[in-house]
Design an enzyme around this catalytic site. Sequence first.
Site, PDB file in Angstrom:
ATOM      1  N   ASP A  88     -19.707  16.239 -48.428  1.00 27.02           N
ATOM      2  CA  ASP A  88     -18.773  17.361 -48.233  1.00 27.02           C
ATOM      3  C   ASP A  88     -19.126  18.688 -48.912  1.00 27.02           C
ATOM      4  O   ASP A  88     -18.300  19.588 -48.980  1.00 27.02           O
ATOM      5  CB  ASP A  88     -17.341  16.954 -48.592  1.00 27.02           C
ATOM      6  CG  ASP A  88     -17.027  16.878 -50.086  1.00 27.02           C
ATOM      7  OD1 ASP A  88     -17.820  17.365 -50.902  1.00 27.02           O
ATOM      8  OD2 ASP A  88     -15.969  16.324 -50.438  1.00 27.02           O
TER       9      ASP A  88
ATOM     10  N   CYS B  72       3.061  11.615 -31.759  1.00 30.35           N
ATOM     11  CA  CYS B  72       3.478  11.700 -33.160  1.00 30.35           C
ATOM     12  C   CYS B  72       3.118  13.056 -33.757  1.00 30.35           C
ATOM     13  O   CYS B  72       1.996  13.539 -33.590  1.00 30.35           O
ATOM     14  CB  CYS B  72       2.817  10.588 -33.966  1.00 30.35           C
ATOM     15  SG  CYS B  72       3.207  10.623 -35.733  1.00 30.35           S
TER      16      CYS B  72
END
Length: 284
Positions: free
Chosen positions: A146, A204
Amino acid sequence: MASIAPDRLPKVLTPESFLSNFRDQATALGFVAVGVTQAVDSAGFSNLLRWIDAGYAGQMSYFADRLNAYSHPAGVLEGCRSVICLAFPYSKTFVQSTREDTSLGRVARYAHSGVDYHDVIHPKLKQLCKFITAWRPESHARGVVDTAPIMEREMAQLAGIGWRGKNTLLLNKSLGSYFFLACILTDIELPSDAPHATSHCGTCTACLDACPTHAFPSPGVLDATRCISYLTIENRETIPHEFREALGDWFFGCDICQEVCPWNWKSAKTPSSVSEREDRLEFV
């Protein structure tokens, strides 16, 4: 599962049999998912451009500073032909409820152990890179977690590990989203896994609705300047007054959009994590 010493790895392995051994090695090191994809131009690069132009990156200037590198994994490793994506779990246990002093701020789950996950994962990636170069000494491999300019969630989806949730995080049916993503880039062409082509979020919107700072302008888009994780970690200025009440007792990071995700309710307890295994970590 016992790991295999790189110097004992047969040089005559086919790419398919090598990957089988590689997956065993990665599992022995604590990774819970492994997928491979070809190094290709990023389909989401144009979205990254729009995201930066919209001002959603805030003070994270490193996106714009290294922009061109995000367009293809070769921006991180010259000649990259394959990307191996790996998931490493972290604890899903919420520790705040066990503290007597609730005046202390809340810390995101991934940081509960106090161990920098980069220091945990990087040595494991180095071992796996050695595993690759022991098989093909002429090859090159680089492991990243990352901090390199690579679209790791896009790569992980192409590698079949999961899909991008509406909160922008990668989701996996078995693991939920409580895991770190890491990548190993190599100039060897390896057999690719089937991409994860479908989303399982359905209608959702729990993650979007639960965000107290309304950091999602639309599903799959994060305005980092409104995100509690950004405000408590990346932000180098005074937190704007408009967000202070919404921050509540979050001191470092935030888990709200993960806590409400049904896939994190359904996922089984992961077999290992940074915080649960820190006493057995090997730093090499």
